[in-house]
Design a protein around this motif. Structure first.
Motif, PDB file in Angstrom:
ATOM      1  N   PHE A   1       0.694  -1.249   0.294  1.00 47.38           N
ATOM      2  CA  PHE A   1      -0.248  -0.065  -0.377  1.00 47.38           C
ATOM      3  C   PHE A   1       1.292   0.856   0.112  1.00 47.38           C
ATOM      4  O   PHE A   1       0.752   2.262  -0.653  1.00 47.38           O
ATOM      5  CB  PHE A   1      -0.852  -0.100   1.235  1.00 47.38           C
ATOM      6  CG  PHE A   1      -2.031   1.570   1.466  1.00 47.38           C
ATOM      7  CD1 PHE A   1      -2.772   1.436   0.194  1.00 47.38           C
ATOM      8  CD2 PHE A   1      -1.324   1.945   1.982  1.00 47.38           C
ATOM      9  CE1 PHE A   1      -3.734   2.340   0.898  1.00 47.38           C
ATOM     10  CE2 PHE A   1      -2.217   3.212   2.758  1.00 47.38           C
ATOM     11  CZ  PHE A   1      -3.510   3.588   1.458  1.00 47.38           C
ATOM     12  N   ALA A   2       1.639   1.330   1.118  1.00 47.80           N
ATOM     13  CA  ALA A   2       2.773   2.300   0.805  1.00 47.80           C
ATOM     14  C   ALA A   2       3.202   3.282  -1.022  1.00 47.80           C
ATOM     15  O   ALA A   2       2.989   4.050  -1.498  1.00 47.80           O
ATOM     16  CB  ALA A   2       3.876   2.733   2.563  1.00 47.80           C
ATOM     17  N   LEU A   3       4.358   1.478  -0.891  1.00 52.96           N
ATOM     18  CA  LEU A   3       4.243   1.500  -2.449  1.00 52.96           C
ATOM     19  C   LEU A   3       3.801   2.197  -3.381  1.00 52.96           C
ATOM     20  O   LEU A   3       3.876   3.157  -4.097  1.00 52.96           O
ATOM     21  CB  LEU A   3       5.490   0.521  -2.597  1.00 52.96           C
ATOM     22  CG  LEU A   3       6.421  -0.376  -2.254  1.00 52.96           C
ATOM     23  CD1 LEU A   3       7.222  -1.028  -2.262  1.00 52.96           C
ATOM     24  CD2 LEU A   3       8.116   1.177  -2.015  1.00 52.96           C
ATOM     25  N   LYS A   4       2.547   1.904  -3.531  1.00 48.16           N
ATOM     26  CA  LYS A   4       1.024   2.098  -4.414  1.00 48.16           C
ATOM     27  C   LYS A   4       1.414   3.785  -4.060  1.00 48.16           C
ATOM     28  O   LYS A   4       1.394   4.389  -4.933  1.00 48.16           O
ATOM     29  CB  LYS A   4       0.030   1.493  -4.054  1.00 48.16           C
ATOM     30  CG  LYS A   4      -0.860   1.794  -5.650  1.00 48.16           C
ATOM     31  CD  LYS A   4      -2.035   0.340  -5.603  1.00 48.16           C
ATOM     32  CE  LYS A   4      -2.662   0.915  -6.629  1.00 48.16           C
ATOM     33  NZ  LYS A   4      -3.632   0.088  -7.118  1.00 48.16           N
ATOM     34  N   ALA A   5       0.906   3.922  -2.936  1.00 51.12           N
ATOM     35  CA  ALA A   5       0.813   6.110  -2.609  1.00 51.12           C
ATOM     36  C   ALA A   5       1.672   6.352  -2.696  1.00 51.12           C
ATOM     37  O   ALA A   5       2.341   7.665  -3.718  1.00 51.12           O
ATOM     38  CB  ALA A   5       0.832   5.754  -1.288  1.00 51.12           C
ATOM     39  N   LEU A   6       2.923   5.899  -3.066  1.00 46.95           N
ATOM     40  CA  LEU A   6       4.261   6.529  -2.808  1.00 46.95           C
ATOM     41  C   LEU A   6       4.570   6.815  -4.882  1.00 46.95           C
ATOM     42  O   LEU A   6       5.155   7.812  -5.091  1.00 46.95           O
ATOM     43  CB  LEU A   6       5.974   5.512  -2.889  1.00 46.95           C
ATOM     44  CG  LEU A   6       5.703   6.017  -1.337  1.00 46.95           C
ATOM     45  CD1 LEU A   6       7.227   5.784  -1.003  1.00 46.95           C
ATOM     46  CD2 LEU A   6       6.099   7.706  -0.563  1.00 46.95           C
ATOM     47  N   TRP A   7       3.728   5.318  -5.689  1.00 42.12           N
ATOM     48  CA  TRP A   7       4.040   5.651  -6.823  1.00 42.12           C
ATOM     49  C   TRP A   7       3.162   7.264  -7.131  1.00 42.12           C
ATOM     50  O   TRP A   7       3.175   7.913  -8.322  1.00 42.12           O
ATOM     51  CB  TRP A   7       3.295   4.734  -7.496  1.00 42.12           C
ATOM     52  CG  TRP A   7       4.060   3.304  -7.709  1.00 42.12           C
ATOM     53  CD1 TRP A   7       5.305   2.735  -7.581  1.00 42.12           C
ATOM     54  CD2 TRP A   7       5.316   3.609  -9.180  1.00 42.12           C
ATOM     55  NE1 TRP A   7       6.113   1.860  -7.615  1.00 42.12           N
ATOM     56  CE2 TRP A   7       7.130   2.386  -8.801  1.00 42.12           C
ATOM     57  CE3 TRP A   7       5.844   5.294 -10.251  1.00 42.12           C
ATOM     58  CZ2 TRP A   7       7.557   2.880  -9.204  1.00 42.12           C
ATOM     59  CZ3 TRP A   7       6.937   4.507 -10.654  1.00 42.12           C
ATOM     60  CH2 TRP A   7       7.287   3.628 -10.235  1.00 42.12           C
TER      61      TRP A   7
ATOM     62  N   ILE B   1       3.936  10.976  -9.498  1.00 39.78           N
ATOM     63  CA  ILE B   1       3.436  10.695 -10.865  1.00 39.78           C
ATOM     64  C   ILE B   1       2.485  11.981 -11.195  1.00 39.78           C
ATOM     65  O   ILE B   1       2.575  12.999 -11.616  1.00 39.78           O
ATOM     66  CB  ILE B   1       2.126   9.826 -11.071  1.00 39.78           C
ATOM     67  CG1 ILE B   1       2.714   8.005 -11.503  1.00 39.78           C
ATOM     68  CG2 ILE B   1       1.021  10.260 -11.946  1.00 39.78           C
ATOM     69  CD1 ILE B   1       1.973   7.420 -11.797  1.00 39.78           C
ATOM     70  N   ALA B   2       2.136  12.647  -9.405  1.00 42.84           N
ATOM     71  CA  ALA B   2       1.706  14.069  -9.280  1.00 42.84           C
ATOM     72  C   ALA B   2       2.727  14.770  -9.231  1.00 42.84           C
ATOM     73  O   ALA B   2       2.239  15.625  -9.752  1.00 42.84           O
ATOM     74  CB  ALA B   2       0.759  14.178  -8.200  1.00 42.84           C
ATOM     75  N   VAL B   3       3.672  15.112  -8.956  1.00 43.66           N
ATOM     76  CA  VAL B   3       4.837  15.546  -8.648  1.00 43.66           C
ATOM     77  C   VAL B   3       5.289  15.650 -10.237  1.00 43.66           C
ATOM     78  O   VAL B   3       5.924  16.839 -10.315  1.00 43.66           O
ATOM     79  CB  VAL B   3       5.949  15.168  -7.442  1.00 43.66           C
ATOM     80  CG1 VAL B   3       7.351  15.383  -8.192  1.00 43.66           C
ATOM     81  CG2 VAL B   3       5.552  14.987  -5.872  1.00 43.66           C
ATOM     82  N   LEU B   4       5.536  14.511 -10.247  1.00 42.46           N
ATOM     83  CA  LEU B   4       5.728  14.902 -11.645  1.00 42.46           C
ATOM     84  C   LEU B   4       4.676  15.254 -13.044  1.00 42.46           C
ATOM     85  O   LEU B   4       5.564  16.529 -14.232  1.00 42.46           O
ATOM     86  CB  LEU B   4       5.999  12.735 -12.779  1.00 42.46           C
ATOM     87  CG  LEU B   4       6.409  13.486 -13.917  1.00 42.46           C
ATOM     88  CD1 LEU B   4       8.174  13.711 -14.463  1.00 42.46           C
ATOM     89  CD2 LEU B   4       6.538  12.006 -14.969  1.00 42.46           C
TER      90      LEU B   4
END
Length: 56
Positions: free
Chosen positions: A19-25, A29-32
């Motif tokens: 869950f944490a890795l999916k949230a980090l992805w 994407i939002a930062v990109l």
């Protein structure tokens, strides 16, 4: 009984990490997207030319 608890603990840790890795992805994407929009929407700098929207 201890083996069952260890397996449940391992499953809980792996679920939390997934869950944490999916949230980090999604955050990456939002930062990109914000970074790419910064190249399109830039304020005018000194002398009327386009400046950088960031300070580094």
């Amino acid at each position: 009984m201890v083996a069952v608890l260890l397996v449940l603990l391992l499953a809980l840790i792996l679920f939390g990490a997934g869950f944490a890795l999916k949230a980090l992805w999604w955050i990456a994407i939002a930062v990109l997207v914000v970074w790419l929009l910064g190249f399109v929407i830039r304020p005018a700098g000194h002398g009327g030319r386009k400046g950088r929207w960031y300070r580094w």
